[in-house]
Scaffold this motif. Structure first.
Motif, mmCIF file in Angstrom:
data_model
loop_
_atom_site.group_PDB
_atom_site.id
_atom_site.type_symbol
_atom_site.label_atom_id
_atom_site.label_comp_id
_atom_site.label_asym_id
_atom_site.label_seq_id
_atom_site.Cartn_x
_atom_site.Cartn_y
_atom_site.Cartn_z
ATOM 1 N N PHE A 85 8.642 12.899 -11.093
ATOM 2 C CA PHE A 85 9.731 12.779 -10.145
ATOM 3 C C PHE A 85 10.133 11.926 -11.109
ATOM 4 C CE2 PHE A 85 12.207 8.994 -8.312
ATOM 5 C CZ PHE A 85 12.937 9.632 -7.652
ATOM 6 N N PRO A 86 11.048 12.586 -11.672
ATOM 7 C CA PRO A 86 12.163 11.762 -13.038
ATOM 8 C C PRO A 86 12.405 10.570 -13.253
ATOM 9 C CG PRO A 86 13.447 12.665 -11.724
ATOM 10 C CD PRO A 86 12.163 13.427 -11.145
ATOM 11 N N ARG A 87 12.086 9.244 -11.716
ATOM 12 C CA ARG A 87 12.941 8.451 -11.857
ATOM 13 C C ARG A 87 11.830 7.237 -11.604
ATOM 14 N NH1 ARG A 87 17.200 11.210 -9.696
ATOM 15 N NH2 ARG A 87 17.029 10.212 -8.234
ATOM 16 N N ARG A 121 8.154 -3.229 -7.546
ATOM 17 C CA ARG A 121 7.634 -3.900 -7.695
ATOM 18 C C ARG A 121 8.130 -5.822 -7.072
ATOM 19 N NH1 ARG A 121 5.781 -1.083 -11.896
ATOM 20 N NH2 ARG A 121 7.520 -1.867 -13.302
ATOM 21 N N ARG A 122 9.793 -5.352 -7.374
ATOM 22 C CA ARG A 122 11.033 -6.934 -7.315
ATOM 23 C C ARG A 122 10.369 -6.619 -5.518
ATOM 24 N NH1 ARG A 122 15.108 -7.858 -4.261
ATOM 25 N NH2 ARG A 122 16.029 -4.673 -4.877
ATOM 26 N N GLU A 173 0.786 -1.351 0.255
ATOM 27 C CA GLU A 173 -0.079 0.203 -0.089
ATOM 28 C C GLU A 173 0.664 1.045 -0.338
ATOM 29 O OE1 GLU A 173 -2.021 -0.139 3.598
ATOM 30 O OE2 GLU A 173 -4.224 -2.046 2.471
ATOM 31 N N HIS A 174 2.313 1.094 0.689
ATOM 32 C CA HIS A 174 2.948 2.371 0.663
ATOM 33 C C HIS A 174 3.480 2.610 -0.190
ATOM 34 C CE1 HIS A 174 5.929 5.071 1.232
ATOM 35 N NE2 HIS A 174 6.976 4.160 1.459
ATOM 36 N N PHE A 175 3.745 1.317 -1.301
ATOM 37 C CA PHE A 175 4.563 1.638 -2.671
ATOM 38 C C PHE A 175 3.593 2.133 -3.647
ATOM 39 C CE2 PHE A 175 6.911 -2.617 -2.033
ATOM 40 C CZ PHE A 175 7.778 -1.846 -1.251
ATOM 41 N N HIS A 191 12.290 2.956 -10.268
ATOM 42 C CA HIS A 191 11.607 3.010 -8.536
ATOM 43 C C HIS A 191 10.313 2.432 -9.096
ATOM 44 C CE1 HIS A 191 12.567 4.521 -4.902
ATOM 45 N NE2 HIS A 191 10.754 4.180 -4.610
ATOM 46 N N ALA A 192 9.809 2.120 -9.291
ATOM 47 C CA ALA A 192 8.076 1.477 -9.492
ATOM 48 C C ALA A 192 8.754 0.074 -9.285
ATOM 49 C CB ALA A 192 6.903 1.411 -10.103
#
Length: 140
Positions: A97-99, A108-109, A83-85, A103-104
């Motif tokens: 956010f450029p990256r 997932r990993r 949920e935080h992700f 980051h997403a």
């Protein structure tokens, strides 16, 4: 799920149904370090709550809490992380956010690894010493 709902879930406390600990026993504790600080109050609150949940789980595992408690705390932690992700990725999208994609992908990993760990904990019964040890592939 709304940001408010996600945030309120992060602030919910877990039931304290752990077995008593031995006198003088001190559970391991993950400490807050400055690098965790994002400057975004909502995210920093989540990060602090996740750290607290990690410490609660470590205390349950190392303190010989019932295996059902360990399983429940593990599931709670995994759900809170995922949920935080979702919240963090939404904030990154809103702020350009450029990256964000990288980051997403990392989220997932991590989420996949957390699910694997939670599933292995749920399949165990807690009767063996190795059930309460972090599997080798999760050690740094």
């Amino acid at each position: 799920m709304s940001f408010q709902r996600l945030q309120s879930r992060s602030l919910e406390s877990t039931a304290n149904d752990e077995e008593p600990l031995e006198a003088g026993w001190t559970p391991p504790k993950l400490a807050w370090i400055e690098i965790f600080e994002t400057g975004v109050a909502e995210l920093d609150s989540w990060h602090r709550n996740l750290l607290r949940d990690c410490n609660d789980l470590l205390k349950a595992v190392d303190g010989n809490a019932s295996w059902a408690t360990v399983v429940d705390k593990t599931r709670h932690l995994v759900t809170s992380c995922i949920e935080h992700f979702q919240l963090e990725e939404a904030i990154m999208l809103q702020n350009g956010f450029p990256r964000r994609e990288d980051h997403a992908r990392e989220h997932r990993r991590i989420a996949d690894q957390l699910r694997i760990l939670a599933d292995s904990i749920a399949r165990a019964d807690g009767s063996r010493k190795e059930h309460r040890q972090l599997p080798p592939r999760f050690r740094s």
